[in-house]
Write an enzyme that holds these catalytic residues in place. Sequence first.
Site, PDB file in Angstrom:
ATOM      1  N   HIS A 324       0.720  -1.192  -0.042  1.00 57.44           N
ATOM      2  CA  HIS A 324      -0.221  -0.120  -0.073  1.00 57.44           C
ATOM      3  C   HIS A 324       0.821   1.374  -0.125  1.00 57.44           C
ATOM      4  O   HIS A 324       0.445   2.440  -0.223  1.00 57.44           O
ATOM      5  CB  HIS A 324      -0.920   0.004   1.197  1.00 57.44           C
ATOM      6  CG  HIS A 324      -2.095  -0.798   0.995  1.00 57.44           C
ATOM      7  ND1 HIS A 324      -1.989  -2.175   1.309  1.00 57.44           N
ATOM      8  CD2 HIS A 324      -3.298  -0.590   0.695  1.00 57.44           C
ATOM      9  CE1 HIS A 324      -3.045  -2.697   1.004  1.00 57.44           C
ATOM     10  NE2 HIS A 324      -4.011  -1.812   0.569  1.00 57.44           N
ATOM     11  N   GLY A 325       2.155   1.081   0.578  1.00 58.64           N
ATOM     12  CA  GLY A 325       2.705   2.296   0.491  1.00 58.64           C
ATOM     13  C   GLY A 325       4.220   2.206   1.415  1.00 58.64           C
ATOM     14  O   GLY A 325       4.288   1.342   2.038  1.00 58.64           O
TER      15      GLY A 325
END
Lengths: 466, 417
Positions: A324-325
């Site tokens: 996701h990041g």
Amino acid sequence: MIFPTLEFALFFAVVLPVSWLLMPRPGLWKPFMIAASYVFYAYADWHFVFLIIGATLWNQLFAELLVRVPERYRSPLLALALAGDLGLLGWFKYYGFFAGNVATFFTRVGFPVPFPLLQVALPVAISFFTFQAMSYVIDVRRGVQKPVKLLDFALYLCFFPHLIAGPIVRVSELVPQFASPRDPRKIEMVRAFGLITGGLLKKVLIADPIATQLVDPVFGTPSQHSGVDVIAAVYGYAVQIYCDFSAYSDIAIGLALLLGFQFPINFNRPYTAVTLQDFWHRWHMSLSRWLRDYLYIGLGGNRKGTAKTYRNLFLTFLLGGLWHGAAWNFVFWGGLHGAGLAGERWWMNKTGNKVIRYPWLGWLLTFNFVCLAWVFFRAPGLSTVSEMAGQLFSGTGQTTLTTPILLLIGFGLILQFLPRRPALYVRDLFARLGPVPQGVILGAILFVTGVLVTGQGVAPFIYYRF
Amino acid sequence: MVAIEESEDTQGRRVIVAPPRPVGRQRQERLQVPLPRLFAPGLDVGKIRSALAPHARTLEVTETGSPTVPIKHVLKVMVIGFVVACIFGARGLVHSGQGMDIGIERTVTLGIGQPLQAVTQAVGLTWPWDTAQHLLGRNLQTSAPLLSAPTPAPTGAPRPAVGGNTKPAVHGKTRPAAPKPPSLFVPTAHHPLRLLVAGDSLTEYIGPMVADEATRAGPSRAYTDTHYGTGIVRPDFVDWSVVAGQEEREYHPNAVFVFMGGNDNQNMVAADGHVIYTHTPAWTREYQRRVEIVMRTWLKGGARRVYWLAMPPARQESWSQTNAQINVALRRAAAQVPGAEYLNLLGPVTNHGKYADFVMVNGQPTLVRTPDGIHLNTTGSQIVATEIMGVVKRDWHLGAKAAHKQGKSTRPAGKRG
């Protein structure tokens, strides 16, 4: 380009009729759709179109090679293909994170190294198209998918309705649909408009106001807000991210339907889940499926004993969090879910599924666990989390919570529990109207959307940056 | 695909019934969807319905019961929908068009939107839009005061030579006395400092951080007002002189910190319609003129200081050039407006004034920019917020002890990268 904008409306108004005009001639239709999708992607930054073209050629090359070389070369070839994909993702998404942390580590232990520190511009959708490309070569290696034609693969990877934020579709789901022209007499218009307008309203009516009026201020400066605000922001963010991300998926599925294509659903009332496992069967279903099939099973799944099952669950979600990041808060969020799932599995094994003997208790625990975990996902840094926790118990400060926002949070949650029957009533009633009243209703909803977004414009979708 | 038809159930309700699913499927369910009673008894529902939907008797549905229609029907519905939305939302169409970059899309959107708006306004069809905006508490500007406003008259200090150096030019031998800026005061619990942080997305993190630290530092009330996607070059989309006036009336700030320009790397359109291109002296002059108007709007409204932050260098060279040009305009504008101050606090988030993703903070390499190479991330914003608090402490003597404590915890020690 994001969906709820005038730019996209103009783009789609051209692409939809031309797509149907060219549909009977695949030789023209496919290049047209690829070009349209590249234009859609280039709207953010045209340079990155070369990246997606490169990823297409790279994976297609290895897919073709994988079926042509002797068996003993196939695994190394697959490893090379995946190394290329992950290298691309790693460079663009994780280099800054990795370099910064490594440099900090060496500086702290007293050996500062001249590490080349730079922040690489993140291409939109790189996480999504890389995962889709990886699933293709892995499926070819596993023998469950034959290499498809280059044009088909290129279109599969860049098909604009799913390009930016999914759903993550497989070659076996989409390419067969490209092979046969869609029937222009059988468009699921009512379902498509229901998904698109429902998605628009979820985004602009629920997600954006909750974000701007509650979640962003509280997560920005927790110490400025009361404990009640902090609690409301935690649950508010749960509603916001659902209404934001599911809205994107709904619009994507609806647009694909208008073009004649079916995507898998991505959300199925996730906050009604009574276990964490149930939650992940309902939330971002296409990613859960990807993680299960290509990571969890790849790690050994539950085939290598209980302890390794727990480990595999944990690792799968830890890496899912990192997907996701490139930040520690995403890693922590993924780790929390991994640990939660492993713990839940352990408890179920021990007690014989006692968790779901009382569904209300299962729901209460699951929902609150998920909401608390979202705090790590949303917080700009881990220090914000501790600041919010501190404010929760000793919080004084101004209250920004208003009745309309509270009602929106409640409405967003209640949406999950509404029976499906009324929606079917409305759907069939709408379907029985003629094109004029249908168009007027559609226009009215677009008008309402326009009224709501005017001034600030529509905020980018949360998953746009992944 | 199957056709479904209408009938009545045992209680006399109208239902639509789908025949059994096709051969090969195990389930033999029948889709029964009672139609709701929308009208009072006695009305001829059938007539009304057939007027609305003349061919509503049969519906093609998929195996899952989802109705289908031909593509011509879809296009017809979409065209009607867009026409209805455009007619009643012509104002929004024009507003969106004004927010677009100069180019074909903007030309097309405004080409359709502006005549449509003129017609709908003439026949009174804009009332749903205006009413809705009013109910939402929005007062969208319909004119462009920044563009139409005359160039501000010099207020004591003469204007600098166009495109020349940054010092005010002196006409003749005597230098006119510069008017004094509004006086400051020491905030107390009864008369707290009212502080506003305003701007575009650059203030997204800095605004709340400054508000947070200021209210903890001493008697103050801090507000932040971020308008995403806006700037000085596009007053036709959002006019900051209008926004400044609204903020002045709403917050009554004593001190305003402004940080914007992230969307201003584009050409401007002058009042007479000609395009003013970036990287030209004319662009700098026009930018300065507009900034002066915005500064004066706050100061006329009662603010005693307007602090306008310099734009940081960007990763892309063309952006950096524009930002440097903006900074020249800001510096000149501040020199013309008593009470306005140009602040360049960005040293700690740059590499000796040049763009850097990482800078050294407390001896550690620290990421201070977002991936787009324009914005500051939360760490970079925190560094700038701390610098701003230094200015607040300097000018407003805000809770020196508390502020010092805050500054100590957030200000980087070895901050130069």
